[in-house]
Design a protein around this motif. Structure first.
Motif, short mmCIF file in Angstrom:
data_model
loop_
_atom_site.label_atom_id
_atom_site.label_comp_id
_atom_site.label_asym_id
_atom_site.label_seq_id
_atom_site.Cartn_x
_atom_site.Cartn_y
_atom_site.Cartn_z
N GLY A 28 -13.38 -49.26 -7.15
CA GLY A 28 -12.89 -49.60 -8.60
C GLY A 28 -13.16 -50.75 -8.67
N VAL A 31 -11.61 -51.71 -12.39
CA VAL A 31 -9.73 -51.03 -12.38
C VAL A 31 -8.94 -51.61 -12.40
N SER A 32 -7.96 -52.05 -13.35
CA SER A 32 -6.75 -52.96 -12.34
C SER A 32 -5.47 -51.64 -13.15
N LEU A 33 -4.89 -52.50 -12.27
CA LEU A 33 -3.34 -51.80 -11.68
C LEU A 33 -2.71 -52.02 -13.30
N GLN A 34 -1.65 -51.13 -13.20
CA GLN A 34 -1.02 -51.30 -14.66
C GLN A 34 0.47 -51.06 -14.29
N LEU A 35 1.25 -51.03 -14.70
CA LEU A 35 3.06 -50.49 -14.39
C LEU A 35 3.52 -50.78 -15.69
N ALA A 56 4.25 -56.38 -9.81
CA ALA A 56 3.58 -56.54 -11.07
C ALA A 56 2.88 -58.13 -9.96
N PHE A 59 1.76 -56.79 -6.25
CA PHE A 59 0.28 -55.92 -6.47
C PHE A 59 -1.36 -56.11 -7.34
N ASP A 60 -0.62 -57.53 -7.53
CA ASP A 60 -1.46 -58.32 -8.42
C ASP A 60 -2.26 -57.18 -9.76
N ALA A 61 -0.74 -57.15 -10.51
CA ALA A 61 -0.82 -56.58 -11.29
C ALA A 61 -0.42 -56.86 -13.08
N HIS A 62 -0.64 -55.48 -13.57
CA HIS A 62 0.36 -56.01 -14.80
C HIS A 62 0.76 -55.50 -15.20
#
Length: 92
Positions: A28, A31-35, A56, A59-62
């Protein structure tokens, strides 16, 4: 053996694991987590936006987007279900 990218496996274009003894390695890197959150146009958005921000953060997402749309109702026609605006265009 590398069989394909994770996207190809998800899309059914590459075979994934065939048994519990096989493992999947996902790199990964980058790769970043996005919401993205969909809001109801007729409801207070604050609780949904608050929940989205909390998820966000958890889960350390944006949180990258919010969307709201007033979707017209579906109408049954001889062609199947269509949106109300499409019925006017079909009748023209």
């Amino acid at each position: 053996d590398i069989r394909g990218s994770i996207g190809a496996v998800i899309a059914g274009m590459a075979e994934g694991r065939r048994s519990a003894q096989e493992i999947t390695i996902f790199d990964g890197t980058g790769v970043s987590l996005q919401l993205v959150v969909n809001l109801a146009v007729d409801a207070d958005p604050a609780p949904i936006v608050k929940l989205a921000a909390e998820l966000a953060q958890r889960f350390d997402a944006h949180l990258v987007g919010l969307a709201a749309a007033d979707v017209p109702p579906l109408v049954a026609t001889g062609e199947g279900l269509v949106y109300e605006g499409e019925v006017m265009q079909i009748q023209r």
